[in-house]
Design a protein around this motif. Structure first.
Motif, PDB file in Angstrom:
ATOM      1  N   TRP A   1      -0.416  -5.267  -0.463  1.00 27.43           N
ATOM      2  CA  TRP A   1      -0.013  -3.935   0.017  1.00 27.43           C
ATOM      3  C   TRP A   1       1.381  -3.622  -0.496  1.00 27.43           C
ATOM      4  O   TRP A   1       2.205  -4.515  -0.631  1.00 27.43           O
ATOM      5  CB  TRP A   1       0.013  -3.905   1.546  1.00 27.43           C
ATOM      6  CG  TRP A   1      -1.354  -4.059   2.136  1.00 27.43           C
ATOM      7  CD1 TRP A   1      -1.922  -5.221   2.562  1.00 27.43           C
ATOM      8  CD2 TRP A   1      -2.316  -3.041   2.351  1.00 27.43           C
ATOM      9  NE1 TRP A   1      -3.188  -4.989   3.036  1.00 27.43           N
ATOM     10  CE2 TRP A   1      -3.455  -3.644   2.919  1.00 27.43           C
ATOM     11  CE3 TRP A   1      -2.337  -1.668   2.121  1.00 27.43           C
ATOM     12  CZ2 TRP A   1      -4.595  -2.929   3.262  1.00 27.43           C
ATOM     13  CZ3 TRP A   1      -3.479  -0.958   2.472  1.00 27.43           C
ATOM     14  CH2 TRP A   1      -4.582  -1.590   3.029  1.00 27.43           C
ATOM     15  N   PHE A   2       1.639  -2.357  -0.783  1.00 24.96           N
ATOM     16  CA  PHE A   2       2.996  -1.964  -1.124  1.00 24.96           C
ATOM     17  C   PHE A   2       3.323  -0.603  -0.520  1.00 24.96           C
ATOM     18  O   PHE A   2       2.432   0.168  -0.167  1.00 24.96           O
ATOM     19  CB  PHE A   2       3.231  -2.005  -2.641  1.00 24.96           C
ATOM     20  CG  PHE A   2       2.819  -0.770  -3.394  1.00 24.96           C
ATOM     21  CD1 PHE A   2       3.766   0.154  -3.793  1.00 24.96           C
ATOM     22  CD2 PHE A   2       1.505  -0.534  -3.727  1.00 24.96           C
ATOM     23  CE1 PHE A   2       3.403   1.290  -4.503  1.00 24.96           C
ATOM     24  CE2 PHE A   2       1.128   0.592  -4.427  1.00 24.96           C
ATOM     25  CZ  PHE A   2       2.079   1.511  -4.814  1.00 24.96           C
ATOM     26  N   ASP A   3       4.610  -0.346  -0.408  1.00 25.02           N
ATOM     27  CA  ASP A   3       5.109   0.900   0.169  1.00 25.02           C
ATOM     28  C   ASP A   3       4.950   2.002  -0.871  1.00 25.02           C
ATOM     29  O   ASP A   3       5.605   1.995  -1.904  1.00 25.02           O
ATOM     30  CB  ASP A   3       6.583   0.727   0.548  1.00 25.02           C
ATOM     31  CG  ASP A   3       7.236   2.004   1.036  1.00 25.02           C
ATOM     32  OD1 ASP A   3       6.594   3.071   1.047  1.00 25.02           O
ATOM     33  OD2 ASP A   3       8.422   1.940   1.402  1.00 25.02           O
TER      34      ASP A   3
ATOM     35  N   ILE B   1      -0.682  11.411  -4.328  1.00 28.22           N
ATOM     36  CA  ILE B   1      -0.003  10.361  -3.582  1.00 28.22           C
ATOM     37  C   ILE B   1      -1.031   9.274  -3.294  1.00 28.22           C
ATOM     38  O   ILE B   1      -2.038   9.538  -2.627  1.00 28.22           O
ATOM     39  CB  ILE B   1       0.590  10.900  -2.268  1.00 28.22           C
ATOM     40  CG1 ILE B   1       1.625  11.983  -2.581  1.00 28.22           C
ATOM     41  CG2 ILE B   1       1.193   9.776  -1.449  1.00 28.22           C
ATOM     42  CD1 ILE B   1       2.090  12.759  -1.377  1.00 28.22           C
ATOM     43  N   PRO B   2      -0.833   8.067  -3.842  1.00 30.14           N
ATOM     44  CA  PRO B   2      -1.828   7.014  -3.628  1.00 30.14           C
ATOM     45  C   PRO B   2      -1.812   6.489  -2.202  1.00 30.14           C
ATOM     46  O   PRO B   2      -0.765   6.416  -1.571  1.00 30.14           O
ATOM     47  CB  PRO B   2      -1.410   5.929  -4.622  1.00 30.14           C
ATOM     48  CG  PRO B   2       0.048   6.132  -4.801  1.00 30.14           C
ATOM     49  CD  PRO B   2       0.294   7.611  -4.637  1.00 30.14           C
ATOM     50  N   GLY B   3      -2.962   6.127  -1.710  1.00 30.57           N
ATOM     51  CA  GLY B   3      -3.063   5.541  -0.376  1.00 30.57           C
ATOM     52  C   GLY B   3      -2.652   6.518   0.697  1.00 30.57           C
ATOM     53  O   GLY B   3      -3.115   7.643   0.743  1.00 30.57           O
TER      54      GLY B   3
ATOM     55  N   GLU C   1       1.504   2.891   3.248  1.00 26.39           N
ATOM     56  CA  GLU C   1       1.210   1.818   2.306  1.00 26.39           C
ATOM     57  C   GLU C   1      -0.078   2.119   1.565  1.00 26.39           C
ATOM     58  O   GLU C   1      -0.837   2.995   1.957  1.00 26.39           O
ATOM     59  CB  GLU C   1       1.060   0.477   3.048  1.00 26.39           C
ATOM     60  CG  GLU C   1      -0.086   0.463   4.042  1.00 26.39           C
ATOM     61  CD  GLU C   1      -0.121  -0.781   4.908  1.00 26.39           C
ATOM     62  OE1 GLU C   1       0.776  -1.634   4.782  1.00 26.39           O
ATOM     63  OE2 GLU C   1      -1.051  -0.909   5.692  1.00 26.39           O
ATOM     64  N   THR C   2      -0.283   1.384   0.496  1.00 25.18           N
ATOM     65  CA  THR C   2      -1.544   1.476  -0.227  1.00 25.18           C
ATOM     66  C   THR C   2      -1.899   0.096  -0.757  1.00 25.18           C
ATOM     67  O   THR C   2      -1.027  -0.756  -0.948  1.00 25.18           O
ATOM     68  CB  THR C   2      -1.485   2.518  -1.365  1.00 25.18           C
ATOM     69  OG1 THR C   2      -2.808   2.750  -1.846  1.00 25.18           O
ATOM     70  CG2 THR C   2      -0.600   2.072  -2.498  1.00 25.18           C
ATOM     71  N   SER C   3      -3.166  -0.099  -0.988  1.00 23.69           N
ATOM     72  CA  SER C   3      -3.608  -1.387  -1.498  1.00 23.69           C
ATOM     73  C   SER C   3      -3.420  -1.428  -3.011  1.00 23.69           C
ATOM     74  O   SER C   3      -3.472  -0.410  -3.695  1.00 23.69           O
ATOM     75  CB  SER C   3      -5.081  -1.628  -1.149  1.00 23.69           C
ATOM     76  OG  SER C   3      -5.906  -0.615  -1.708  1.00 23.69           O
ATOM     77  N   ILE C   4      -3.174  -2.641  -3.503  1.00 23.93           N
ATOM     78  CA  ILE C   4      -3.156  -2.905  -4.932  1.00 23.93           C
ATOM     79  C   ILE C   4      -4.045  -4.125  -5.160  1.00 23.93           C
ATOM     80  O   ILE C   4      -4.152  -4.992  -4.301  1.00 23.93           O
ATOM     81  CB  ILE C   4      -1.732  -3.108  -5.496  1.00 23.93           C
ATOM     82  CG1 ILE C   4      -0.954  -4.153  -4.691  1.00 23.93           C
ATOM     83  CG2 ILE C   4      -0.983  -1.777  -5.548  1.00 23.93           C
ATOM     84  CD1 ILE C   4       0.426  -4.469  -5.246  1.00 23.93           C
TER      85      ILE C   4
END
Length: 118
Positions: free
Chosen positions: A88-90, A100-102, A106-109
């Motif tokens: 996960w990242f901010d 805008i991702p996620g 946060e969004t998954s990578i």
């Protein structure tokens, strides 16, 4: 759409990244380039809609193509492809091509674990 329809292609995409993490949106874009018909099918089934549907009734019907990819990867990671790594990242201040991702928190990578360094 069923997750298994994209399994081989998303695994190929992750393996091709050789351990570099990717956003679900990036994976979908590459999938669409490799198999335009499949990409179109996903877009028609899970169109990206403006606004965020509240959790609850009908919320699951409003996944975007990237959300579909993320849910599929999570399913594969838990059932048939333990090599898939999720982090996960901010993403609160990230925008890619106006998207805008996620979500704001946060969004998954995703990456193929075989290439990750210990």
């Amino acid at each position: 759409m069923h997750f298994n329809e994209i399994e081989d292609l998303v695994v190929e995409i992750l393996q091709g990244a050789k351990g570099r993490y990717m956003l679900p949106y990036q994976i979908f874009i590459r999938l669409h380039k490799l198999d335009p018909a499949l990409g179109e099918k996903i877009e028609k089934t899970y169109p990206a809609l403006p606004g965020k549907k509240a959790m609850g009734k009908d919320a699951g019907a409003h996944y975007s193509p990237a959300s579909f990819v993320a849910h599929a990867l999570d399913h594969f990671r838990k059932t048939s492809r333990p090599e898939i790594d999720k982090e996960w990242f901010d993403s609160s201040d990230i925008e890619i091509e106006g998207i805008i991702p996620g979500n704001k928190e946060e969004t998954s990578i995703w990456a193929w674990g075989q290439y990750l360094k210990c």
